[in-house]
Design an enzyme around this catalytic site. Sequence first.
Site, PDB file in Angstrom:
ATOM      1  N   TYR A 106      44.691  27.846  45.631  1.00 45.65           N
ATOM      2  CA  TYR A 106      45.233  29.212  45.682  1.00 45.65           C
ATOM      3  C   TYR A 106      46.316  29.409  44.615  1.00 45.65           C
ATOM      4  CZ  TYR A 106      46.591  33.680  47.715  1.00 45.65           C
ATOM      5  OH  TYR A 106      46.845  35.024  47.909  1.00 45.65           O
ATOM      6  N   TYR A 138      46.098  36.918  55.701  1.00 46.99           N
ATOM      7  CA  TYR A 138      44.629  36.958  55.657  1.00 46.99           C
ATOM      8  C   TYR A 138      44.137  36.826  57.100  1.00 46.99           C
ATOM      9  CZ  TYR A 138      44.537  36.122  50.558  1.00 46.99           C
ATOM     10  OH  TYR A 138      44.675  36.231  49.190  1.00 46.99           O
ATOM     11  N   PRO A 190      37.038  38.923  45.785  1.00 44.20           N
ATOM     12  CA  PRO A 190      38.496  38.923  45.643  1.00 44.20           C
ATOM     13  C   PRO A 190      39.281  38.101  46.667  1.00 44.20           C
ATOM     14  CG  PRO A 190      37.741  41.013  46.539  1.00 44.20           C
ATOM     15  CD  PRO A 190      36.513  40.232  46.182  1.00 44.20           C
ATOM     16  N   HIS A 198      56.117  34.288  46.164  1.00 43.98           N
ATOM     17  CA  HIS A 198      55.730  33.849  47.509  1.00 43.98           C
ATOM     18  C   HIS A 198      55.437  32.352  47.512  1.00 43.98           C
ATOM     19  CE1 HIS A 198      54.345  37.983  49.271  1.00 43.98           C
ATOM     20  NE2 HIS A 198      55.513  38.048  48.673  1.00 43.98           N
ATOM     21  N   LYS A 213      41.475  35.607  42.540  1.00 45.61           N
ATOM     22  CA  LYS A 213      41.290  34.814  41.312  1.00 45.61           C
ATOM     23  C   LYS A 213      40.833  35.574  40.070  1.00 45.61           C
ATOM     24  CE  LYS A 213      42.454  30.875  42.834  1.00 45.61           C
ATOM     25  NZ  LYS A 213      43.835  30.582  42.525  1.00 45.61           N
TER      26      LYS A 213
HETATM   27  P1  FAD Z   1      38.564  44.552  33.169  1.00 45.21           P
HETATM   28  O1  FAD Z   1      39.882  44.651  33.814  1.00 45.21           O
HETATM   29  O2  FAD Z   1      37.386  45.125  33.870  1.00 45.21           O
HETATM   30  O3  FAD Z   1      38.704  45.213  31.744  1.00 45.21           O
HETATM   31  C1  FAD Z   1      37.606  45.547  30.938  1.00 45.21           C
HETATM   32  C2  FAD Z   1      37.976  46.719  30.061  1.00 45.21           C
HETATM   33  O4  FAD Z   1      36.913  46.991  29.173  1.00 45.21           O
HETATM   34  C3  FAD Z   1      38.213  47.989  30.846  1.00 45.21           C
HETATM   35  O5  FAD Z   1      39.446  48.553  30.466  1.00 45.21           O
HETATM   36  C4  FAD Z   1      37.042  48.881  30.467  1.00 45.21           C
HETATM   37  O6  FAD Z   1      37.384  50.267  30.487  1.00 45.21           O
HETATM   38  C5  FAD Z   1      36.731  48.386  29.082  1.00 45.21           C
HETATM   39  N1  FAD Z   1      35.355  48.621  28.645  1.00 45.21           N
HETATM   40  C6  FAD Z   1      34.202  48.511  29.351  1.00 45.21           C
HETATM   41  N2  FAD Z   1      33.144  48.790  28.592  1.00 45.21           N
HETATM   42  C7  FAD Z   1      33.632  49.105  27.373  1.00 45.21           C
HETATM   43  C8  FAD Z   1      33.015  49.490  26.144  1.00 45.21           C
HETATM   44  N3  FAD Z   1      31.691  49.645  26.034  1.00 45.21           N
HETATM   45  N4  FAD Z   1      33.809  49.726  25.070  1.00 45.21           N
HETATM   46  C9  FAD Z   1      35.154  49.597  25.164  1.00 45.21           C
HETATM   47  N5  FAD Z   1      35.775  49.236  26.299  1.00 45.21           N
HETATM   48  C10 FAD Z   1      35.034  48.982  27.388  1.00 45.21           C
HETATM   49  N6  FAD Z   1      40.648  40.820  41.741  1.00 45.21           N
HETATM   50  C11 FAD Z   1      41.460  40.310  42.657  1.00 45.21           C
HETATM   51  O7  FAD Z   1      41.825  39.137  42.510  1.00 45.21           O
HETATM   52  N7  FAD Z   1      41.896  41.071  43.720  1.00 45.21           N
HETATM   53  C12 FAD Z   1      41.522  42.381  43.869  1.00 45.21           C
HETATM   54  O8  FAD Z   1      41.927  43.054  44.816  1.00 45.21           O
HETATM   55  C13 FAD Z   1      40.645  42.941  42.942  1.00 45.21           C
HETATM   56  N8  FAD Z   1      40.234  44.227  43.056  1.00 45.21           N
HETATM   57  C14 FAD Z   1      39.349  44.718  42.132  1.00 45.21           C
HETATM   58  C15 FAD Z   1      38.867  46.035  42.250  1.00 45.21           C
HETATM   59  C16 FAD Z   1      37.925  46.553  41.353  1.00 45.21           C
HETATM   60  C17 FAD Z   1      37.402  47.979  41.507  1.00 45.21           C
HETATM   61  C18 FAD Z   1      37.447  45.726  40.301  1.00 45.21           C
HETATM   62  C19 FAD Z   1      36.406  46.251  39.322  1.00 45.21           C
HETATM   63  C20 FAD Z   1      37.960  44.430  40.168  1.00 45.21           C
HETATM   64  C21 FAD Z   1      38.891  43.919  41.074  1.00 45.21           C
HETATM   65  N9  FAD Z   1      39.398  42.615  40.960  1.00 45.21           N
HETATM   66  C22 FAD Z   1      40.232  42.106  41.873  1.00 45.21           C
HETATM   67  C23 FAD Z   1      39.069  41.753  39.844  1.00 45.21           C
HETATM   68  C24 FAD Z   1      40.105  41.802  38.722  1.00 45.21           C
HETATM   69  O9  FAD Z   1      40.729  43.050  38.702  1.00 45.21           O
HETATM   70  C25 FAD Z   1      39.349  41.502  37.442  1.00 45.21           C
HETATM   71  O10 FAD Z   1      38.907  40.160  37.538  1.00 45.21           O
HETATM   72  C26 FAD Z   1      40.159  41.709  36.162  1.00 45.21           C
HETATM   73  O11 FAD Z   1      40.380  43.079  35.960  1.00 45.21           O
HETATM   74  C27 FAD Z   1      39.420  41.096  34.966  1.00 45.21           C
HETATM   75  O12 FAD Z   1      40.003  41.523  33.766  1.00 45.21           O
HETATM   76  P2  FAD Z   1      39.118  41.788  32.484  1.00 45.21           P
HETATM   77  O13 FAD Z   1      40.090  42.142  31.422  1.00 45.21           O
HETATM   78  O14 FAD Z   1      38.180  40.676  32.276  1.00 45.21           O
HETATM   79  O15 FAD Z   1      38.193  43.029  32.851  1.00 45.21           O
HETATM   80  C1  DHB Z   2      45.636  41.159  46.709  1.00 42.18           C
HETATM   81  C2  DHB Z   2      44.324  41.127  46.323  1.00 42.18           C
HETATM   82  C3  DHB Z   2      43.547  40.039  46.646  1.00 42.18           C
HETATM   83  O1  DHB Z   2      42.265  40.006  46.263  1.00 42.18           O
HETATM   84  C4  DHB Z   2      44.061  38.978  47.382  1.00 42.18           C
HETATM   85  O2  DHB Z   2      43.264  37.947  47.710  1.00 42.18           O
HETATM   86  C5  DHB Z   2      45.389  39.015  47.768  1.00 42.18           C
HETATM   87  C6  DHB Z   2      46.178  40.115  47.430  1.00 42.18           C
HETATM   88  C7  DHB Z   2      46.473  42.323  46.345  1.00 42.18           C
HETATM   89  O3  DHB Z   2      45.937  43.276  45.772  1.00 42.18           O
HETATM   90  O4  DHB Z   2      47.685  42.329  46.635  1.00 42.18           O
END
Ligand code: FAD
Ligand code: DHB
Length: 393
Positions: free
Chosen positions: A385, A201, A293, A72, A297
């Site tokens: 962005y 948005y 979200p 995009h 980011k």
């Molecule tokens: P995570 O993806 O959370 O990974 C952490 C991992 O550690 C998980 O697999 C978990 O199971 C594991 N874990 C936890 N505790 C333990 C333990 N004690 N032992 C072993 N493993 C463990 N960002 C956006 O930009 N847009 C969105 O729409 C958006 N939606 C989201 C929805 C939800 C419900 C959540 C929680 C987050 C969302 N985010 C979104 C944020 C984005 O998904 C996260 O920033 C991203 O997943 C970060 O990655 P990470 O690897 O740091 O953490």
């Molecule tokens: C999506 C999630 C976001 O948080 C955003 O700002 C834009 C798109 C998505 O899940 O597609």
Amino acid sequence: METQVAIVGAGPAGLLLGHLLQRAGVESVVLEARTREHVEQRVRAGVLEQGTVDVLTETGVAGRLHREGMVHRGLELRFGGAGHRIALSDLAGGRAITVYGQQEVVKDLIAARLEAGGEVRFEAEATAVEDFDGDRPRVRFRAGGEEQELRCAVVAGCDGFHGVSRRAVPAGALSGFEREYPFAWLGILARARPSSEELIYTHSDRGFALHSMRSPEVTRNYLQVAPDERLDAWPDERIWEELRARMATDDGFELSEGEIFDKGITPMRSFVAEPMRFGRLFLAGDAAHIVPPTGAKGLNLAVADVRVLARALRDFFERGDEAGLDGYSDRCLRRVWRVQHFSWWMTSMLHRMDAGDPFEAKLQRSQLEYVCGSHAAATTLAENYVGLELEDA
Ligand code: FAD
Ligand code: DHB
């Protein structure tokens, strides 16, 4: 069990770190509390910055991303019944974003790791991280009903906001900076073709709405809801009605609808833990920081952290050079706070704030008009962005 780097968590941060270390000849073991199926199906973010796509491409895990991801070059801000395009690529030096589900990135990284003979222990829940103030830290974990121990030289805490790594740090050694928002997002996936070529948005009197997508057949939509909202208060028809009402335009925008096959509620929070390093324990991704979200980011910030960490760990294990490890926290926090500001700004500009505050609503409207009408203000949105190229990040 023994390894060089114990990685706690197989989200995007932990998996990408394992992948980058493997390529640098550094050994690691990834411990993940949940099953492989669970982490591969967990629906979350979908927008990849140019820098995120670049690192996945350069390290050979972007084949499917380039086939299936949707590039995009702009997005729409919608308010007052009309849409306004922000030309991201024209304003940000040609850079673009790619729409590709987080769980697809996770699947690609798991496949690459297993193919390369690397280890991911699923259903292995870390229960404690110990002795990281010395040079032989340990991670205790539970797997197959047994308590086990992983000895290592360095621990990477990539276990998300609710993990054990950050909580292992003694109180007083860590400062937390936090803001909660008085709303949450209800997100859905639906078998419906996208109603627009780019993300929309929407700011409306009824609250925020976001139209996104995953493929030419699947859309992802979000609605601002109350922070304590319950999913069972939102039958499918109510979701479509509310999306239609918030996204309506004077020229008759039509939202295509279809079967909803995933629904979830995400709380909104800003959080930063400082520093991101304690002796031989390094925090990365959501374990260290959470953004609301709206700026898309969270995932991109996790990727930026582990790029810095992987380079620092390579220098350490290859040459005993600790400069990268010493600079890790400061270097990451510069980007973290820029992204915190951007995510807070987008969130504040687009959501329906305190219902009874018309002053706030007037300010938001003025800001939206300014962003859409001023080249300078639109450039600020665009360059943040698509992802700023901060030094070393
Ligand atoms: P995570 O993806 O959370 O990974 C952490 C991992 O550690 C998980 O697999 C978990 O199971 C594991 N874990 C936890 N505790 C333990 C333990 N004690 N032992 C072993 N493993 C463990 N960002 C956006 O930009 N847009 C969105 O729409 C958006 N939606 C989201 C929805 C939800 C419900 C959540 C929680 C987050 C969302 N985010 C979104 C944020 C984005 O998904 C996260 O920033 C991203 O997943 C970060 O990655 P990470 O690897 O740091 O953490
Ligand atoms: C999506 C999630 C976001 O948080 C955003 O700002 C834009 C798109 C998505 O899940 O597609």
